[in-house]
Design a protein around this motif. Structure first.
Motif, PDB file in Angstrom:
ATOM      1  N   ALA A 126       0.838  -1.201   0.000  1.00 39.72           N
ATOM      2  CA  ALA A 126       0.000   0.000   0.000  1.00 39.72           C
ATOM      3  C   ALA A 126       0.871   1.248   0.000  1.00 39.72           C
ATOM      4  O   ALA A 126       1.866   1.325   0.733  1.00 39.72           O
ATOM      5  N   LEU A 127       0.500   2.214  -0.817  1.00 39.15           N
ATOM      6  CA  LEU A 127       1.190   3.490  -0.894  1.00 39.15           C
ATOM      7  C   LEU A 127       0.378   4.540  -0.148  1.00 39.15           C
ATOM      8  O   LEU A 127      -0.771   4.812  -0.497  1.00 39.15           O
ATOM      9  N   LYS A 128       0.963   5.092   0.892  1.00 39.07           N
ATOM     10  CA  LYS A 128       0.328   6.120   1.723  1.00 39.07           C
ATOM     11  C   LYS A 128       1.065   7.425   1.492  1.00 39.07           C
ATOM     12  O   LYS A 128       2.263   7.522   1.781  1.00 39.07           O
ATOM     13  N   ILE A 129       0.358   8.419   0.974  1.00 40.92           N
ATOM     14  CA  ILE A 129       0.986   9.682   0.590  1.00 40.92           C
ATOM     15  C   ILE A 129       0.576  10.774   1.567  1.00 40.92           C
ATOM     16  O   ILE A 129      -0.586  11.188   1.614  1.00 40.92           O
ATOM     17  N   ASP A 130       1.524  11.235   2.369  1.00 43.90           N
ATOM     18  CA  ASP A 130       1.286  12.332   3.294  1.00 43.90           C
ATOM     19  C   ASP A 130       1.539  13.650   2.574  1.00 43.90           C
ATOM     20  O   ASP A 130       2.593  13.846   1.965  1.00 43.90           O
ATOM     21  N   VAL A 131       0.569  14.550   2.657  1.00 42.52           N
ATOM     22  CA  VAL A 131       0.684  15.860   2.015  1.00 42.52           C
ATOM     23  C   VAL A 131       0.713  16.903   3.127  1.00 42.52           C
ATOM     24  O   VAL A 131      -0.300  17.177   3.761  1.00 42.52           O
ATOM     25  N   ASP A 132       1.898  17.484   3.345  1.00 39.65           N
ATOM     26  CA  ASP A 132       2.110  18.308   4.522  1.00 39.65           C
ATOM     27  C   ASP A 132       1.911  19.797   4.281  1.00 39.65           C
ATOM     28  O   ASP A 132       1.585  20.538   5.218  1.00 39.65           O
ATOM     29  N   THR A 133       2.166  20.279   3.063  1.00 36.54           N
ATOM     30  CA  THR A 133       2.310  21.714   2.819  1.00 36.54           C
ATOM     31  C   THR A 133       1.480  22.191   1.637  1.00 36.54           C
ATOM     32  O   THR A 133       1.015  21.399   0.816  1.00 36.54           O
ATOM     33  N   TYR A 134       1.366  23.510   1.542  1.00 40.05           N
ATOM     34  CA  TYR A 134       0.695  24.134   0.390  1.00 40.05           C
ATOM     35  C   TYR A 134       1.452  23.827  -0.900  1.00 40.05           C
ATOM     36  O   TYR A 134       0.858  23.447  -1.907  1.00 40.05           O
ATOM     37  N   ARG A 135       2.760  23.969  -0.880  1.00 44.66           N
ATOM     38  CA  ARG A 135       3.576  23.697  -2.065  1.00 44.66           C
ATOM     39  C   ARG A 135       3.465  22.231  -2.479  1.00 44.66           C
ATOM     40  O   ARG A 135       3.352  21.906  -3.668  1.00 44.66           O
ATOM     41  N   GLY A 136       3.481  21.346  -1.491  1.00 46.68           N
ATOM     42  CA  GLY A 136       3.350  19.927  -1.806  1.00 46.68           C
ATOM     43  C   GLY A 136       2.013  19.605  -2.440  1.00 46.68           C
ATOM     44  O   GLY A 136       1.923  18.770  -3.347  1.00 46.68           O
ATOM     45  N   THR A 137       0.960  20.273  -1.979  1.00 41.14           N
ATOM     46  CA  THR A 137      -0.371  20.067  -2.546  1.00 41.14           C
ATOM     47  C   THR A 137      -0.446  20.622  -3.963  1.00 41.14           C
ATOM     48  O   THR A 137      -0.951  19.975  -4.881  1.00 41.14           O
ATOM     49  N   LEU A 138       0.063  21.817  -4.143  1.00 37.73           N
ATOM     50  CA  LEU A 138      -0.049  22.526  -5.415  1.00 37.73           C
ATOM     51  C   LEU A 138       0.793  21.883  -6.519  1.00 37.73           C
ATOM     52  O   LEU A 138       0.342  21.760  -7.664  1.00 37.73           O
ATOM     53  N   ILE A 139       1.994  21.444  -6.175  1.00 40.80           N
ATOM     54  CA  ILE A 139       2.925  20.933  -7.184  1.00 40.80           C
ATOM     55  C   ILE A 139       3.116  19.426  -7.091  1.00 40.80           C
ATOM     56  O   ILE A 139       3.046  18.709  -8.091  1.00 40.80           O
ATOM     57  N   GLY A 140       3.389  18.928  -5.888  1.00 42.44           N
ATOM     58  CA  GLY A 140       3.717  17.519  -5.731  1.00 42.44           C
ATOM     59  C   GLY A 140       2.563  16.565  -5.988  1.00 42.44           C
ATOM     60  O   GLY A 140       2.744  15.504  -6.604  1.00 42.44           O
ATOM     61  N   VAL A 141       1.372  16.925  -5.530  1.00 41.08           N
ATOM     62  CA  VAL A 141       0.230  16.026  -5.673  1.00 41.08           C
ATOM     63  C   VAL A 141      -0.109  15.742  -7.135  1.00 41.08           C
ATOM     64  O   VAL A 141      -0.243  14.565  -7.527  1.00 41.08           O
ATOM     65  N   PRO A 142      -0.277  16.753  -7.997  1.00 46.78           N
ATOM     66  CA  PRO A 142      -0.565  16.443  -9.406  1.00 46.78           C
ATOM     67  C   PRO A 142       0.522  15.588 -10.068  1.00 46.78           C
ATOM     68  O   PRO A 142       0.225  14.710 -10.884  1.00 46.78           O
ATOM     69  N   ARG A 143       1.773  15.835  -9.727  1.00 45.94           N
ATOM     70  CA  ARG A 143       2.862  15.039 -10.291  1.00 45.94           C
ATOM     71  C   ARG A 143       2.753  13.580  -9.849  1.00 45.94           C
ATOM     72  O   ARG A 143       2.981  12.658 -10.646  1.00 45.94           O
ATOM     73  N   LEU A 144       2.415  13.376  -8.593  1.00 45.43           N
ATOM     74  CA  LEU A 144       2.282  12.003  -8.097  1.00 45.43           C
ATOM     75  C   LEU A 144       1.114  11.283  -8.762  1.00 45.43           C
ATOM     76  O   LEU A 144       1.213  10.089  -9.069  1.00 45.43           O
ATOM     77  N   VAL A 145       0.011  11.983  -8.967  1.00 54.31           N
ATOM     78  CA  VAL A 145      -1.131  11.369  -9.638  1.00 54.31           C
ATOM     79  C   VAL A 145      -0.724  10.877 -11.025  1.00 54.31           C
ATOM     80  O   VAL A 145      -1.053   9.756 -11.433  1.00 54.31           O
ATOM     81  N   GLU A 146       0.012  11.704 -11.756  1.00 50.24           N
ATOM     82  CA  GLU A 146       0.444  11.308 -13.097  1.00 50.24           C
ATOM     83  C   GLU A 146       1.390  10.121 -13.047  1.00 50.24           C
ATOM     84  O   GLU A 146       1.319   9.207 -13.887  1.00 50.24           O
ATOM     85  N   THR A 147       2.288  10.101 -12.081  1.00 49.13           N
ATOM     86  CA  THR A 147       3.219   8.975 -11.950  1.00 49.13           C
ATOM     87  C   THR A 147       2.486   7.692 -11.605  1.00 49.13           C
ATOM     88  O   THR A 147       2.761   6.628 -12.183  1.00 49.13           O
ATOM     89  N   LEU A 148       1.543   7.771 -10.687  1.00 47.78           N
ATOM     90  CA  LEU A 148       0.774   6.588 -10.315  1.00 47.78           C
ATOM     91  C   LEU A 148      -0.017   6.049 -11.497  1.00 47.78           C
ATOM     92  O   LEU A 148      -0.090   4.832 -11.719  1.00 47.78           O
ATOM     93  N   ARG A 149      -0.606   6.949 -12.268  1.00 42.16           N
ATOM     94  CA  ARG A 149      -1.349   6.531 -13.460  1.00 42.16           C
ATOM     95  C   ARG A 149      -0.438   5.774 -14.423  1.00 42.16           C
ATOM     96  O   ARG A 149      -0.813   4.755 -14.998  1.00 42.16           O
ATOM     97  N   ARG A 150       0.767   6.292 -14.603  1.00 45.77           N
ATOM     98  CA  ARG A 150       1.701   5.695 -15.548  1.00 45.77           C
ATOM     99  C   ARG A 150       2.054   4.268 -15.157  1.00 45.77           C
ATOM    100  O   ARG A 150       2.265   3.411 -16.019  1.00 45.77           O
ATOM    101  N   PHE A 151       2.112   3.994 -13.856  1.00 50.63           N
ATOM    102  CA  PHE A 151       2.457   2.660 -13.382  1.00 50.63           C
ATOM    103  C   PHE A 151       1.224   1.805 -13.077  1.00 50.63           C
ATOM    104  O   PHE A 151       1.364   0.658 -12.643  1.00 50.63           O
ATOM    105  N   GLY A 152       0.033   2.357 -13.262  1.00 53.61           N
ATOM    106  CA  GLY A 152      -1.173   1.612 -12.928  1.00 53.61           C
ATOM    107  C   GLY A 152      -1.259   1.292 -11.450  1.00 53.61           C
ATOM    108  O   GLY A 152      -1.740   0.220 -11.056  1.00 53.61           O
TER     109      GLY A 152
END
Length: 309
Positions: free
Chosen positions: A5-31
């Motif tokens: 299981a992958l548990k993604i902690d989102v701590d900050t405004y910057r992490g939400t704004l930039i990191g979260v969309p990038r992670l969604v795309e990476t996860l999609r790429r790997f299914g």
């Protein structure tokens, strides 16, 4: 197929704004599936400066570049700059994660406040912080939260009780080895805990010859032989969603090659029968690579009155 299981902690405004969309795309790429746990109130990251007095904190900072991962502006939030309201300003991003098919849950209201104060907080403070997070979750998603993962793995007995009172399906508030029902000083809390079982990247990098180029190898060594209970790996939008994204790519590819199904916490919970989960004491303790104490899964609790509860 073993689950990780992958548990993604989102701590900050910057992490939400930039990191979260990038992670969604990476996860999609790997299914891959995952659970995103959001900080829903103000970003007061700058107030963490007082942790310099915590044993082991400066040693950790010297191993990992805080400014390069979090950004100078983020380190000013809550001190020289007002802390942006993450849940209000990033609501569309949060809903987009859910609408993309990923599990969403509560990390906290104010990350720094929770991490630094909850271990010694009373019921009133704890309930007020969790209520603010739950109310904001309802505002953003129009639904009730089903899962919680404590900031910094910091909890107290009041917070544990609230995971049951809120009717959460599951939580991931501690470090441990397998899913269990938590027991605090003999009190059973009927909300399954799915603990983080693997070390995080920031706990490994800079120790024992581990660096950003080989840290994935150390983690893949730990998962080479699947366990009966699978694994939970905690990553951060501010790290794996940004500077350490190449490391995350290598980890996902490695885990897929090892035969793991990359899932959400909810998928793990749905594979379990809570009535058959072992009961374990929880306690505060230390782990290598992380400063201070955090909530740990302790020994199995076998008292006859607990089993009859």
């Amino acid at each position: 197929m073993p689950q990780l299981a992958l548990k993604i902690d989102v701590d900050t405004y910057r992490g939400t704004l930039i990191g979260v969309p990038r992670l969604v795309e990476t996860l999609r790429r790997f299914g891959a599936q995952a659970t995103f746990l959001f900080s829903l109130g103000p970003d007061h990251t700058g107030r963490a400066i007082k942790r310099i007095f915590r044993p082991g904190f400066m040693k950790k900072v010297s191993r990992t570049s805080v400014v390069s991962h979090y950004g100078f502006r983020t380190l000013m939030y809550g001190t020289l700059l007002p802390g942006p309201d993450i849940g209000r300003r990033c609501a569309a991003i949060l809903r987009g994660v859910r609408d993309s098919g990923y599990e969403v849950g509560i990390h906290c209201w104010d990350h720094v406040a929770w991490q630094d104060q909850v271990s010694k907080a009373d019921m009133a403070w704890t309930e007020a912080e969790m209520k603010k997070a739950v109310d904001r979750f309802r505002q953003v998603f129009g639904d009730e939260p089903r899962t919680h993962g404590a900031a910094g793995w910091q909890m107290n007995p009041h917070a544990l009780r609230l995971t049951q009172r809120l009717g959460l399906s599951h939580a991931s508030d501690c470090r441990g080895t397998r899913p269990f029902i938590p027991v605090w000083n003999g009190e059973v809390v009927q909300c399954p805990q799915l603990p983080t079982t693997l070390p995080t990247l920031d706990e490994l990098i800079g120790a024992d010859g581990v660096n950003e180029s080989n840290v994935h190898e150390r983690l893949l060594e730990l998962t080479r032989e699947p366990t009966a209970n699978g694994h939970v790996f905690t990553l951060h939008a501010e790290l794996e969603g940004m500077k350490l994204m190449p490391v995350f790519d290598r980890l996902l590819a490695g885990w897929k090659a090892q035969g793991y199904e990359l899932v959400s916490l909810n998928a793990v919970r749905n594979s379990l029968d809570p009535a058959k989960l072992p009961r374990h004491e929880v306690r505060l303790g230390e782990i290598p690579g992380r400063s201070g104490t955090l909530l740990l899964q302790g020994p199995e609790f076998l008292a006859p009155w607990a089993n009859a509860a």
